[in-house]
Design a protein around this motif. Structure first.
Motif, PDB file in Angstrom:
ATOM      1  N   ILE A   1       0.975  -1.253   0.146  1.00  0.00           N
ATOM      2  CA  ILE A   1       0.061   0.034  -0.027  1.00  0.00           C
ATOM      3  C   ILE A   1       0.825   1.193   0.054  1.00  0.00           C
ATOM      4  O   ILE A   1       1.880   1.351   0.820  1.00  0.00           O
ATOM      5  CB  ILE A   1      -0.777  -0.082   1.454  1.00  0.00           C
ATOM      6  N   PRO A   2       0.648   2.005  -0.953  1.00  0.00           N
ATOM      7  CA  PRO A   2       1.469   3.406  -1.150  1.00  0.00           C
ATOM      8  C   PRO A   2       1.174   3.966   0.297  1.00  0.00           C
ATOM      9  O   PRO A   2       0.151   4.263   0.926  1.00  0.00           O
ATOM     10  CB  PRO A   2       0.657   4.212  -2.066  1.00  0.00           C
ATOM     11  N   LEU A   3       2.365   4.676   0.881  1.00  0.00           N
ATOM     12  CA  LEU A   3       2.175   5.196   2.470  1.00  0.00           C
ATOM     13  C   LEU A   3       1.272   6.099   2.512  1.00  0.00           C
ATOM     14  O   LEU A   3       0.590   6.360   3.476  1.00  0.00           O
ATOM     15  CB  LEU A   3       3.747   5.425   2.828  1.00  0.00           C
ATOM     16  N   ALA A   4       1.206   7.021   1.647  1.00  0.00           N
ATOM     17  CA  ALA A   4       0.120   7.936   1.427  1.00  0.00           C
ATOM     18  C   ALA A   4      -1.227   7.509   1.515  1.00  0.00           C
ATOM     19  O   ALA A   4      -2.260   8.584   1.879  1.00  0.00           O
ATOM     20  CB  ALA A   4       0.320   9.221   0.130  1.00  0.00           C
ATOM     21  N   MET A   5      -1.589   6.289   1.366  1.00  0.00           N
ATOM     22  CA  MET A   5      -2.810   5.782   1.443  1.00  0.00           C
ATOM     23  C   MET A   5      -3.380   5.452   2.913  1.00  0.00           C
ATOM     24  O   MET A   5      -4.278   5.053   3.216  1.00  0.00           O
ATOM     25  CB  MET A   5      -3.108   4.852   0.467  1.00  0.00           C
ATOM     26  N   LEU A   6      -2.228   5.752   3.884  1.00  0.00           N
ATOM     27  CA  LEU A   6      -2.306   5.262   5.153  1.00  0.00           C
ATOM     28  C   LEU A   6      -2.687   6.735   5.943  1.00  0.00           C
ATOM     29  O   LEU A   6      -2.158   7.634   5.703  1.00  0.00           O
ATOM     30  CB  LEU A   6      -1.198   4.472   5.832  1.00  0.00           C
TER      31      LEU A   6
ATOM     32  N   PHE B   1       0.224   8.978   6.867  1.00  0.00           N
ATOM     33  CA  PHE B   1       0.858   9.630   6.114  1.00  0.00           C
ATOM     34  C   PHE B   1       0.032  10.483   4.769  1.00  0.00           C
ATOM     35  O   PHE B   1       0.620  10.773   3.730  1.00  0.00           O
ATOM     36  CB  PHE B   1       1.799   8.774   5.415  1.00  0.00           C
ATOM     37  N   ALA B   2      -1.277  10.628   5.073  1.00  0.00           N
ATOM     38  CA  ALA B   2      -2.032  11.241   4.194  1.00  0.00           C
ATOM     39  C   ALA B   2      -1.766  12.413   3.533  1.00  0.00           C
ATOM     40  O   ALA B   2      -2.102  12.726   2.413  1.00  0.00           O
ATOM     41  CB  ALA B   2      -3.547  11.138   4.613  1.00  0.00           C
ATOM     42  N   GLU B   3      -1.177  13.335   4.085  1.00  0.00           N
ATOM     43  CA  GLU B   3      -0.690  14.566   3.850  1.00  0.00           C
ATOM     44  C   GLU B   3       0.694  14.893   3.447  1.00  0.00           C
ATOM     45  O   GLU B   3       1.109  16.041   3.514  1.00  0.00           O
ATOM     46  CB  GLU B   3      -1.466  15.556   4.586  1.00  0.00           C
ATOM     47  N   ASN B   4       1.495  13.646   3.810  1.00  0.00           N
ATOM     48  CA  ASN B   4       3.148  13.876   3.761  1.00  0.00           C
ATOM     49  C   ASN B   4       3.528  13.618   2.227  1.00  0.00           C
ATOM     50  O   ASN B   4       3.328  12.486   1.822  1.00  0.00           O
ATOM     51  CB  ASN B   4       3.647  12.602   4.459  1.00  0.00           C
ATOM     52  N   PRO B   5       4.025  14.748   1.538  1.00  0.00           N
ATOM     53  CA  PRO B   5       4.338  14.515   0.181  1.00  0.00           C
ATOM     54  C   PRO B   5       5.635  13.434  -0.033  1.00  0.00           C
ATOM     55  O   PRO B   5       5.742  12.848  -1.250  1.00  0.00           O
ATOM     56  CB  PRO B   5       5.016  15.917  -0.144  1.00  0.00           C
ATOM     57  N   ASN B   6       6.497  13.209   0.936  1.00  0.00           N
ATOM     58  CA  ASN B   6       7.539  12.224   0.745  1.00  0.00           C
ATOM     59  C   ASN B   6       6.869  10.739   0.994  1.00  0.00           C
ATOM     60  O   ASN B   6       7.588   9.761   0.605  1.00  0.00           O
ATOM     61  CB  ASN B   6       8.228  12.242   2.132  1.00  0.00           C
TER      62      ASN B   6
END
Length: 543
Positions: free
Chosen positions: A102-107, A110-115
């Motif tokens: 799962i892409p970390l931004a989907m968690l 990390f939803a708003e973390n560009p990295n």
């Protein structure tokens, strides 16, 4: 006997487009485009820092919207005969993912973390990381950068991973591995687990140092010499490595239900968009395909026996099977092309933009007016000279720390003459790529152009033909990347025995050819020599 159909999905920089094609004729039944809303709003990007990130939700929403829209245009009978989906994406555009893939931004954390998002190909925040990789490579007797042209770029996989590991330890520690966008999409659609992911050798070879010559990646000692974290990531890199015309599996029941497709639909492995575009543009050996957009990618295929172990220096890689499985794929390109002209228009319209009056239509009108006025300037007139490294240099000899330049400005330099200089510099950059190939024994038998500039800018296309001193044929289709992905899909489904057969059956043909003007050769040769001399000087200037 029923016809069969495939869907090609092209994830570009600004949008995703899905195309529904007949596999027998290449006839297009439907096409729909979705512009990424978060990207359009400028979220997670910082232009002044060369940071360009994209949220995976933009991709997911775009995939669902465009495929559903294509299916809504056709009958139930046609929908029932859709056999496969092919996917291409920008690259290198990798993302840190969890152990579940799962892409970390989907968690939520990390939803708003560009990295934690997909790091777009044009993101240049990893400059120091790329330099670290290049420095470490010099310590080994084996040249592990030989198959990426001899230098590792800030635009590529390992540099981006290393940069994030240095700057965001939370993301570094949460990431089990990293996936290219072109590998994640097929995994998502098939519902496969991370350990079963099939990574395409197009992205792995051109961007991540995978090579048959190394039996995969360079040894762990190489990555350890760069950074212990890279050694850890390389040691646990899951998945197998395959060519892009192979099946990644069938669509998952969940996605089949979401899209309204049969669970028998095959999902093809991914491929980088430029390489898919070259397939869609019906490339043949030694015929250079130029994908001309915000940047350029130049793709060629060569029979492996013709190289005989030769490494082509200064390009973006040579990878067996990265475009067509039976040929070595060669990639080059320019880090900025159309972006240079958009930057110039933004400068000229700054006062309008500051009052909220700027529009896309105004940009198009201004570019057209500039081209019309520039075309009136005599070929031997004094104009400024432009160096096209506004976003660094990709080829020849990748160096993203370089900067563009305008030399020879006077108080008589007006908007049109500067535009001409910028266009000329971009075309000179293209000629430098041709020279890079030719000087190393790789002939160029012809040129095919695809992309927005090839379709919309007669002024630049004629200038390019004059400067390259070669005819340039323009492909008829505006959707060559999606068509190339669809050709791969038709091959994965067994409808065509090879990608070359799919090209012959589904190719769209060419609409026109730009012929060089022999009268311009002497002046363009003289200006090109000045470009090369000025470029050598600019390389010595450290800003």
């Amino acid at each position: 006997m029923h016809s069969s159909y495939v869907i090609g999905v092209d994830f570009g920089t600004d949008s995703v487009r899905s195309l529904l094609l007949n596999t027998s004729t290449g006839a297009q039944l439907s096409s729909h485009t979705f512009f990424y809303p978060r990207w359009k709003a400028g979220l997670y990007c910082n232009r002044s820092a060369n940071q360009y990130r994209q949220h995976p939700l933009d991709y997911i929403e775009g995939l669902e919207h465009t495929i559903k829209a294509c299916l809504a245009d056709v009958s139930p009978e046609i929908r029932s005969q859709i056999k496969a989906i092919g996917i291409d994406t920008t690259g290198s555009t990798p993302c840190p993912v969890s152990a579940e893939g799962i892409p970390l931004a989907m968690l939520p954390a990390f939803a708003e973390n560009p990295n934690a998002m997909f790091i777009l190909w044009k993101d240049h925040t990893a400059l120091q990381a790329a330099e670290q990789i290049n420095a470490a490579s010099l310590r080994f007797p084996t040249n592990y950068l030989a198959y990426v042209g001899g230098a590792y770029s800030t635009e590529w996989f390992w540099a981006k991973m290393l940069h994030i590991s240095h700057t965001d330890h939370t993301v570094r520690d949460a990431a089990f591995t990293w996936l290219e966008h072109s590998d994640w999409m097929p995994m998502l659609l098939t519902g496969k687990k991370l350990q079963d992911v099939q990574r395409n050798i197009c992205a792995a070879g051109h961007k991540a140092l995978w090579s048959e010559a190394f039996n995969g990646f360079p040894p762990l000692a190489f990555f350890e010499a760069i950074d212990p974290h890279l050694k850890k990531m390389a040691a646990q890199m899951p998945g197998t490595f395959v060519t892009s015309e192979k099946s990644a599996g069938t669509i998952s029941p969940e996605w089949a239900a979401t899209l309204g497709l049969s669970t028998n639909v095959i999902v093809c492995n991914g491929i980088i968009d430029a390489h898919a575009g070259a397939i869609g543009a019906e490339l043949t050996p030694y015929h250079l395909v130029k994908i001309m957009g915000t940047s350029t990618c130049d793709i060629m295929v060569v029979p492996p026996q013709d190289l005989q172990g030769k490494n082509i220096n200064g390009i973006c890689g040579q990878v067996m099977g990265s475009v067509l499985p039976e040929f070595v794929g060669l990639e080059a390109g320019q880090s900025a092309f159309g972006d240079i002209f958009q930057w110039y228009v933004s400068l000229l319209t700054w006062s309008i933009q500051s009052t909220g009056g700027h529009s896309t239509d105004l940009s198009s009108q201004l570019l057209s007016a500039l081209a019309n006025e520039a075309a009136k300037i005599p070929g031997d007139a004094h104009t400024a000279l432009s160096i096209d490294w506004f976003n660094g240099r990709r080829t020849p000899n990748a160096n993203q720390s370089l900067h563009g330049a305008l030399l020879g400005l006077t108080l008589g330099s007006d908007a049109a003459s500067i535009f001409r200089s910028l266009a000329e510099g971009a075309c000179f950059g293209a000629r430098a790529i041709n020279d890079c190939f030719i000087s190393q024994g790789i002939p160029i038998h012809g040129i095919t152009a695809i992309g927005g500039i090839a379709k919309k800018s007669p002024y630049i296309m004629q200038m390019l033909a004059n400067i390259l001193q070669l005819p340039i044929r323009v492909h008829r289709s505006e959707n060559t990347c999606a068509i190339g992905a669809a050709m791969n899909a038709a091959t994965a489904a067994g409808i065509h025995p090879s990608v070359s057969d799919a090209i012959r059956a589904m190719g769209q043909g060419f609409e026109q050819t730009w012929q060089p003007d022999p009268a311009m050769q002497q002046s363009t040769d003289h200006r090109y020599k000045q470009y090369l001399q000025s470029g050598k000087y600019i390389e010595t200037v450290h800003l």
